[in-house]
Enzyme design. Structure first.
Site, PDB file in Angstrom:
ATOM      1  N   ARG A 140     -30.799 -14.390 -46.795  1.00 26.97           N
ATOM      2  CA  ARG A 140     -29.876 -13.514 -46.092  1.00 26.97           C
ATOM      3  C   ARG A 140     -30.168 -13.521 -44.585  1.00 26.97           C
ATOM      4  O   ARG A 140     -29.281 -13.515 -43.753  1.00 26.97           O
ATOM      5  CB  ARG A 140     -29.972 -12.073 -46.615  1.00 26.97           C
ATOM      6  N   TYR A 165      -3.828  -9.094 -34.820  1.00 26.01           N
ATOM      7  CA  TYR A 165      -3.891  -9.439 -36.234  1.00 26.01           C
ATOM      8  C   TYR A 165      -3.967  -8.162 -37.075  1.00 26.01           C
ATOM      9  O   TYR A 165      -4.755  -7.260 -36.799  1.00 26.01           O
ATOM     10  CB  TYR A 165      -5.110 -10.341 -36.483  1.00 26.01           C
ATOM     11  N   ASP A 190     -10.864 -12.874 -29.477  1.00 22.61           N
ATOM     12  CA  ASP A 190     -10.564 -13.573 -30.720  1.00 22.61           C
ATOM     13  C   ASP A 190      -9.899 -14.890 -30.331  1.00 22.61           C
ATOM     14  O   ASP A 190      -8.754 -14.918 -29.887  1.00 22.61           O
ATOM     15  CB  ASP A 190      -9.631 -12.716 -31.588  1.00 22.61           C
ATOM     16  N   LYS A 203     -10.051 -20.787 -40.310  1.00 19.50           N
ATOM     17  CA  LYS A 203      -8.848 -21.445 -39.819  1.00 19.50           C
ATOM     18  C   LYS A 203      -9.150 -22.840 -39.269  1.00 19.50           C
ATOM     19  O   LYS A 203      -9.523 -23.734 -40.008  1.00 19.50           O
ATOM     20  CB  LYS A 203      -8.177 -20.542 -38.782  1.00 19.50           C
TER      21      LYS A 203
END
Length: 381
Positions: free
Chosen positions: A46, A98, A170, A195
């Site tokens: 982790r 978004y 972003d 993306k």
């Protein structure tokens, strides 16, 4: 290195034990220690993983940053940024944003005490008068999703630095190939790696990149403490994907530019949103701060009929109807019910996001097939 060379080589070294040219998938949950606290740089997966380390270094290089931090999704990365703040802190963001980011801000962090001010894109250009003594960050998205408005990153970051206010951009729609916000003054860059960076519609991931050592330390602490980390298999897939980012983005931009021009000339199409069109309000600015206009095009049919918009989307064949963008295949999305389904309708309409808006993620197929598909779908009555 130039961009194409960085995309292929940055952050990646041959495996020291075998010489493998591709970073191995370190599919492990823990690492053996020689003695308590004495290890080879890795304790628990982790906290860190060699495959993830290679990807984080590669992403930092692509954005001309110093630190890359990867998360399990783009929203997990956004969540980490918002965890930098405390109740009463104010964050300014564009109203055309978004839908998932809007939902996270309004429904998760606003009830916890953060204050959000969503403003029109034109007002963001006059950022100075919007700031208050409680403002701690300006969140930018450019091009915006899905109306593809362009924000002047350099202008806003300059004003924010004068007031000691953070800026986070972003950069998902542009990708590092087209735009580098850190070079324009931003403190943090966020990507939905899902993306264009991944590029093949086969993984979900987010990333933050910064040059600031203190910010990086805070974000890495949040990454480890909150645990929203990507697995090594996904990191491997993105490492593979970014090796072709430059050539994919070139074709995305070429195809999208032709689609936008074609749509603008179609008798049944109304408004077309694409910064590459000369009549787009942000065309000149996009040409200045970006190296291309991107692969996303949004449009509305001339009669603004919801039924015809739905029928058009249902009849597409090369374009697949689904959420997301940035894959090699062409995708069609209905923002009102998909990407922005979490935004109240009255808020959507207020920013100009109609129920009839169609968003296209133009893929890298033969553009003649893409145009033929749009022609047959729009032409059906």
């Amino acid at each position: 290195m130039k961009f194409a060379t960085k995309a292929i080589h940055a952050g990646v070294e041959p495996d020291p034990s075998t010489g493998a040219i591709m970073t191995p998938i370190y599919q492990t949950s823990t690492y053996v220690q020689e003695s308590p606290g004495k290890h080879k740089g890795y304790e628990y997966a982790r906290s860190s993983n060699p495959t993830r380390t290679a990807l984080q270094n590669a992403l930092a290089a692509l954005e001309n940053g110093k630190h890359g931090i990867c998360y399990a999704s783009g929203l997990a990365a956004t969540d980490a940024v918002l965890k930098l703040f405390k109740p009463g802190d104010e964050i300014i963001a564009p109203s055309d944003i978004y839908g998932g980011t809007y939902r996270l801000m309004k429904r998760i962090f606003e009830p916890l005490g953060l204050v959000f001010k969503f403003v029109d894109i034109d007002e963001v250009g006059e950022i100075g008068r919007l700031l208050s003594e409680k403002t701690r960050m300006v969140w930018l998205e450019t091009p915006t999703n899905p109306l593809l408005k362009i924000i002047d990153i350099e202008c806003i970051t300059r004003v924010c630095k004068e007031h000691n206010i953070l800026t986070c951009v972003d950069n998902t729609f542009a990708s590092p190939y087209l735009q580098n916000p850190l070079d324009l003054g931003a403190d943090i860059v966020m990507h939905s790696v899902t993306k264009y960076l991944g590029g093949h519609s086969d993984t979900v991931m987010g990333a933050l990149i910064t040059r600031d050592d203190e910010l990086a330390a805070q974000l890495k602490f949040i990454q480890n403490a909150s645990g929203a980390v990507p697995g090594p298999q996904d990191c491997f897939l993105v490492l593979r994907g970014i090796k072709t980012l430059h050539i994919r983005m070139q074709r995305h931009c070429e195809n999208a530019g032709q689609v936008a021009v074609w749509l603008a000339a179609h008798p049944k199409v109304g408004k077309v949103y694409y910064p590459g069109l000369p009549d787009h309000p942000g065309h000149e600015l996009a040409g200045k701060q970006m190296r291309g206009f991107g692969g996303v095009v949004s449009f509305e049919l001339k009669d603004d009929s919801y039924e015809k918009a739905v029928r058009t989307m249902e009849n597409l064949q090369v374009f697949a109807l689904g959420e997301s963008l940035g894959g090699v295949e062409s995708l069609c999305t209905h923002p009102a019910s998909m990407s922005h389904g979490g935004m109240p309708r009255e808020e959507r309409l207020k920013i100009g996001l109609k129920d009839t808006l169609i968003r296209l993620s133009v893929g890298i197929e033969d553009v003649e097939d893409i145009l033929a598909d749009l022609d047959q779908a729009i032409g059906i009555d």
